[in-house]
Design a protein around this motif. Structure first.
Motif, PDB file in Angstrom:
ATOM      1  N   VAL A  36       6.645   0.044   7.354  1.00  0.00           N
ATOM      2  CA  VAL A  36       7.055   0.952   6.286  1.00  0.00           C
ATOM      3  C   VAL A  36       8.353   0.433   5.677  1.00  0.00           C
TER       4      VAL A  36
ATOM      5  N   ARG B 294       3.730   0.421   2.581  1.00  0.00           N
ATOM      6  CA  ARG B 294       3.449  -0.331   3.804  1.00  0.00           C
ATOM      7  C   ARG B 294       3.068  -1.763   3.448  1.00  0.00           C
TER       8      ARG B 294
ATOM      9  N   ASN C 170       8.137   5.132  -0.245  1.00  0.00           N
ATOM     10  CA  ASN C 170       7.844   4.143   0.782  1.00  0.00           C
ATOM     11  C   ASN C 170       6.482   3.502   0.562  1.00  0.00           C
TER      12      ASN C 170
ATOM     13  N   ASP D 143       2.545   4.540   0.784  1.00  0.00           N
ATOM     14  CA  ASP D 143       2.631   5.315   2.021  1.00  0.00           C
ATOM     15  C   ASP D 143       2.942   6.773   1.687  1.00  0.00           C
ATOM     16  N   ASP D 144       4.189   7.089   1.409  1.00  0.00           N
ATOM     17  CA  ASP D 144       4.561   8.428   0.976  1.00  0.00           C
ATOM     18  C   ASP D 144       5.893   8.339   0.245  1.00  0.00           C
TER      19      ASP D 144
ATOM     20  N   SER E 139       0.849  -1.184   0.000  1.00  0.00           N
ATOM     21  CA  SER E 139       0.000   0.000   0.000  1.00  0.00           C
ATOM     22  C   SER E 139       0.888   1.239   0.000  1.00  0.00           C
TER      23      SER E 139
END
Length: 266
Positions: free
Chosen positions: A85, A80, A78, A74-75, A72
């Motif tokens: 992370v 998840r 990165n 994250d930012d 998924s």
């Protein structure tokens, strides 16, 4: 419409599960399955929540669980996975390595088109520094030939007989301490590692690799230089004291921001 196709395991990577379900539905690929759901392939593979939810609902899987067990966004760079992370470059997101013994346990004693669908990819296998199975001490292996990305079942179905026959087994000596720690983290039962707890999970794997090579071949060497495929995880399996050898000392101290430890050789 909801399809209940195959059981979804607690340690299974959701993208691999979708591949298994596509094959169980007699579809050629994940791409065909996503097209039938009108879900964009790029959105699903990049970990966009809406695409993951749409696919999960179609397969009768809790969307929250599907997001937990897949990549998924994250930012930045990165993602998840299981709440952890991880840096995108330290993941194998489109390829599937396997432990041959784990797949044999999935398949059972008789290989058939039906039992082949029971073989599934574990989440931990997608982290690059994870290179062996802590349960069987076997090297994680790639398919013998390149295949379509993001296609677990399609990648491995041609090689399952080799898996069953044991032809792809590569026994690795050592305790696989890092790999065992990753499995514990993903199962929700992480053990305390002392100073090593301050590092992100994927970064800890790179540190383990660096220290393992240094212990075996001396400071300043890289894994690619040594002609070996695996070393044990010294910071977890052995302890820092084991790295104070004749030629180098491994040290660790807090950085100035107080966030993460800084390590090095001297």
């Amino acid at each position: 419409m909801t399809l209940t196709v195959l059981p979804f395991h607690d340690d299974e990577l959701f993208t691999g599960y979708v591949s298994r379900c596509a094959r169980a539905l007699s579809l050629t690929s994940v791409v065909d399955f996503l097209a039938d759901l009108r879900a964009l392939q790029a959105d699903f593979q990049s970990g966009q929540p809406e695409a993951i939810s749409r696919v999960a609902k179609a397969l009768g899987v809790d969307p929250a669980r599907a997001k937990w067990q897949t990549f998924s966004r994250d930012d930045g760079q990165n993602v998840r996975l299981a709440g952890v992370v991880l840096h995108d470059k330290r993941l194998l997101r489109s390829q599937f390595r396997v432990c041959p013994a784990c797949l044999r346990a999935d398949i059972g004693t008789v290989l058939s088109p039906k039992s082949a669908l029971n073989a599934y990819p574990r989440m931990a296998w997608s982290i690059r520094p994870v290179v062996q199975c802590p349960q069987h001490n076997l090297l994680l292996v790639h398919p013998l030939e390149a295949s379509q990305p993001h296609e677990f079942s399609q990648s491995w179905e041609a090689w399952l007989q080799d898996i069953v026959d044991g032809d792809m087994d590569v026994l690795v000596p050592g305790g696989a301490g890092y790999e065992a720690h990753v499995s514990d983290v993903f199962s929700g039962n992480p053990s305390s590692l002392g100073w090593a707890d301050g590092f992100p999970l994927d970064a800890l794997g790179l540190i383990a690799e660096t220290l393992g090579v240094a212990k075996l071949f001396g400071a300043g060497r890289r894994l690619a230089d040594c002609g070996v495929c695996q070393t044990s995880c010294p910071p977890i399996s052995c302890g820092v004291s084991d790295f104070r050898g004749a030629e180098f000392v491994f040290w660790i101290q807090p950085d100035r921001s107080g966030r993460l430890p800084v390590s090095g050789f001297s």
